[in-house]
Design a protein around this motif. Sequence first.
Motif, PDB file in Angstrom:
ATOM      1  N   ASN A  34       0.851  -1.216   0.040  1.00 44.19           N
ATOM      2  CA  ASN A  34       0.030   0.091   0.150  1.00 44.19           C
ATOM      3  C   ASN A  34       0.901   1.233   0.008  1.00 44.19           C
ATOM      4  OD1 ASN A  34      -2.177   1.531  -0.027  1.00 44.19           O
ATOM      5  ND2 ASN A  34      -3.066   0.764   1.996  1.00 44.19           N
TER       6      ASN A  34
ATOM      7  N   ARG B 102     -12.518   1.162   0.557  1.00 42.92           N
ATOM      8  CA  ARG B 102     -11.569  -0.075   0.757  1.00 42.92           C
ATOM      9  C   ARG B 102     -12.930  -1.210   0.782  1.00 42.92           C
ATOM     10  NH1 ARG B 102      -5.862  -0.844   1.510  1.00 42.92           N
ATOM     11  NH2 ARG B 102      -5.980  -3.322   1.643  1.00 42.92           N
TER      12      ARG B 102
ATOM     13  N   PHE C 299     -12.718  -3.311  -1.695  1.00 41.27           N
ATOM     14  CA  PHE C 299     -11.696  -4.047  -2.377  1.00 41.27           C
ATOM     15  C   PHE C 299     -11.136  -5.036  -1.214  1.00 41.27           C
ATOM     16  CE2 PHE C 299      -7.002  -4.023  -1.905  1.00 41.27           C
ATOM     17  CZ  PHE C 299      -6.560  -4.190  -3.392  1.00 41.27           C
ATOM     18  N   ASP C 300     -11.582  -4.952   0.101  1.00 39.99           N
ATOM     19  CA  ASP C 300     -11.469  -5.882   0.981  1.00 39.99           C
ATOM     20  C   ASP C 300     -12.611  -5.552   2.225  1.00 39.99           C
ATOM     21  OD1 ASP C 300      -9.666  -4.149   2.061  1.00 39.99           O
ATOM     22  OD2 ASP C 300      -7.825  -5.596   1.618  1.00 39.99           O
ATOM     23  N   GLU C 301     -12.060  -4.752   3.047  1.00 38.60           N
ATOM     24  CA  GLU C 301     -12.991  -4.244   4.287  1.00 38.60           C
ATOM     25  C   GLU C 301     -12.553  -2.971   4.296  1.00 38.60           C
ATOM     26  OE1 GLU C 301     -12.750  -7.486   7.552  1.00 38.60           O
ATOM     27  OE2 GLU C 301     -10.798  -7.632   6.470  1.00 38.60           O
TER      28      GLU C 301
ATOM     29  N   THR D 164      -6.244   0.790  -8.119  1.00 41.52           N
ATOM     30  CA  THR D 164      -6.175  -0.057  -7.048  1.00 41.52           C
ATOM     31  C   THR D 164      -4.930  -0.960  -7.386  1.00 41.52           C
ATOM     32  OG1 THR D 164      -7.829  -1.272  -7.943  1.00 41.52           O
ATOM     33  CG2 THR D 164      -8.532   0.284  -6.257  1.00 41.52           C
TER      34      THR D 164
ATOM     35  N   HIS E 122      -3.989  -6.350  -0.662  1.00 41.61           N
ATOM     36  CA  HIS E 122      -5.144  -6.744   0.073  1.00 41.61           C
ATOM     37  C   HIS E 122      -4.701  -7.105   1.512  1.00 41.61           C
ATOM     38  CE1 HIS E 122      -8.355  -7.166  -3.177  1.00 41.61           C
ATOM     39  NE2 HIS E 122      -7.316  -7.452  -3.880  1.00 41.61           N
ATOM     40  N   GLN E 123      -5.468  -6.668   2.414  1.00 40.21           N
ATOM     41  CA  GLN E 123      -5.120  -6.822   3.939  1.00 40.21           C
ATOM     42  C   GLN E 123      -6.012  -6.712   4.682  1.00 40.21           C
ATOM     43  OE1 GLN E 123      -1.813  -4.294   4.848  1.00 40.21           O
ATOM     44  NE2 GLN E 123      -2.329  -4.785   7.240  1.00 40.21           N
TER      45      GLN E 123
ATOM     46  N   ARG F 245      -3.502   1.067   5.925  1.00 40.42           N
ATOM     47  CA  ARG F 245      -4.579   0.428   4.771  1.00 40.42           C
ATOM     48  C   ARG F 245      -5.189   1.697   3.956  1.00 40.42           C
ATOM     49  NH1 ARG F 245      -8.581  -2.191   7.091  1.00 40.42           N
ATOM     50  NH2 ARG F 245      -8.974  -3.401   4.975  1.00 40.42           N
TER      51      ARG F 245
END
Lengths: 304, 558
Positions: free
Chosen positions: A2, B98, B101-103, B459, B464-465, B500
């Motif tokens: 990131n 986000r 994208f994930d959370e 993106t 991803h995290q 993030r």
Amino acid sequence: MNRANFVLPEIELMSSGHLGCQGCGGALAMRYVLKALGEKTVIVLPACCWTIIAGPFPYSTLKVPVLHTAFETAAVAASGVRAALDIQGDTETTVVAWAGDGGTVDIGLQSLSGAAERNENILYICYDNEAYMNTGIQRSGATPRFAWTTTTPEKNPKAERKKDIVAIMAAHRIPYTATATIAYPDDLIRKVQKAKSLQGMKFLHILAPCPPGWRIASEDAIKIARLAVQARVFPLYEIEDGERYTLNAPHEREIIPAEEYFKLQGRFAHLGPQEREQMQQEIERNWARLQRLVQMKAPSDDGA
Amino acid sequence: MGRAITFRSVAEMPPLAISLDDISHNKTGSWRYLRPVYRNKIPPCRAGCPAGNDIPRWLALVAEGRLTEAWKTIRENNPFPGITGRVCAHPCEAYCNRKEFDEPIAIAALERHVADEAFALHDEPPSGERRREKIAIVGSGPAGLSCAYFLAKQNYPVTIYEAESQPGGMLRLGIPSYRLPRDVIDKEIDDIVRLGVEIKTGYRVGRDIDLERLWASYDALFIATGAYRSRPLGIPGEELPGVLAGLDVLKAINTGRKISLGERVLVIGGGNTAMDAARTALRLGARVTVIYRRTRAEMPAIPEEIAQAEAEGVEFLFLAAPQKIERVHGRLRVHLIRMQLGEPDKSGRRRPVPLPNSEFVLEADALLKAIGEDPDLDFLAEELETSEGIVIHNERGRLSRAGIFLGGDARTGPSTVVEAIADGKAASKAIQRYLRSPSRTASALLPERFAPEKIKLNTSYFAHQARVPVLELPPEERQHGFAEVKAPLWLEDAIVEAQRCFSCGVCNACDNCRVFCPDVAISRVNGLYHVNLEYCKGCGICAAECPRGCIDLIEEGR
């Protein structure tokens, strides 16, 4: 990743005002390569886009010495510059033969093969835009199958596959062969620096998208290079001594269908479902072959 | 360097074709028809926050471990990060890009972390001279305190009149300490007092002090008395002993009074008061059932509160409503009826209608009413009309008499803490406009909402995290006391979580534009980028590769 931003060497040895088109992948590739090599570099340029980009006499885009030479002579001219520097005791300067795909896989192949066979201490970089672009987008041996060029029009697109120049160079068992592209500048710069640190012949194959020739928007030049890697059309890998393969990208989780890569480019717009499927299968075969090469163990030293 | 070279004769030419200069005299900017322009945008989280919290800006500071600066940044828009970090419904997270994208980013947990780390920090009182115009605020809940904070920051002398013995309003009376520890309320109110705000407790306007007198003694008034009047169920037996307002029970417990509800408690309602009342009754040792006339999906309570209540063992009975309450042998006998959902009503939710012949009975020791609260504005009665308990007033908040402003729950009806903060902030601005206008013309109280902007993210540069989990006290441990349910984050986790953030529309100097410029036309000075328009060919790569959409391409000549 990131916030793991690209941190590149600050040095700029390419000046603004160059004659590359909007979004020129070849110009960006040169900028990164010179960031990696620094001032002690000589560039040998055969006929290619960069002959133009470098500027007309009496100007130069680059802040390092440039030797313009004939189409078929990049590797041999670079060998000569290397020999001259060696005689003068300058072992520090890196000699780069910087040629397009036509000057590499077609016209300059014999002198390139000769230099590789002699293991000349040069870095040969092919910036591959997949056609003779500056003369008007004519097909080269590096043009992909089914691609439109002005000599392979839509109704009769190129029937032959792209010549595998990396395999040809690996077969010469030179110390270092690698692929790179402009969407991964950190990877590209690392490979150039690694090549610089090695003695003998080094070959770097850089995919350099050409917005006018590929019929893409200039702003998509980086995106298309990224998609080429993710679609496994142009995987990033390195080969040491022609034997030890290391895969750098894409990771399995990044892989995308080739269609994502093709659909953005006007040069593939005419492809029917059958051709697209055939291309996807070819990509899968090449990928499987590369996977085998990566997994293949190099012969141990005592056996050699 | 950068000159055009002309040879007037062959003799002037070098013997070899050798370059004499670089090519920078060639101003390739003339090729351009699209120009890149750096323009930060309002990110969706900020647009989603009633208080306009500048979230990416302070998240970037947290990501670098600069928590003191993060605290100061939050407090530019929100005086209560410790409070909202715990009890805000955090609409920001629902807007976070986000989530696709994930959370979404754990913004609330990070805000709390920043406030916890800044617990020993306080604002400096504003420098400069105090202004002459005095402002009185009625009510020390989040709206009144927020208004006081923003006025005090501008050097206005502010006095708050509070009816209760301690300031805080609903923060203290309505919200249980397991969600909002008292020391957090005390600290963040103390921060406002340190700015020079005077809080007079024990003054109920209309009882201890007259509104007319306030109006005569101050230059402007802000009425933020909240919404405390519990709505009646409107059924027989409502006045019986054991039938209580949920809010009254909360007020009693939250001010340290002992109260016994018995073993079996029914709570009527589906909002946050109902959840708080139910979980408080549970902690007093009762078996608790929440009865709501619609289904879980229509419950107005914050989903997280519903989930926590359920985890603690609160039972739910949906699609049921009380019809009559009787008292038999010292216990309540509650007659209920099953409901079903009919046509949508004004609120867009489907209206519950009784299912014929579905009556049933539950027995209980106490029944807590929590079907909503209304503002009690009797002290203003001549000036205002009300409709269904909501005040009708001019131009959103300005009362018919110039210089009196109305805000918070008293204006909107029961709402969230962050809406009250936003209302107080808007009131502070309306009051300043009023005081500064030469003729003292009243202007409207208009809560500012940032309009969300279209932001094109790239993106490709994000990995991803998973979102950092916020740990909670195990439910079985929660039942025995009022200890805070949610655990704080570790510093390391907070930093990773803040990293993030996509920083949508907000440049964070990632360098992509400079890295990918084929024309070496972008430079960076002090974290800001500059496009050299003499050379920029307008390829647009910088805009396409900006991960956060901070660069627009505009047509030249426009």
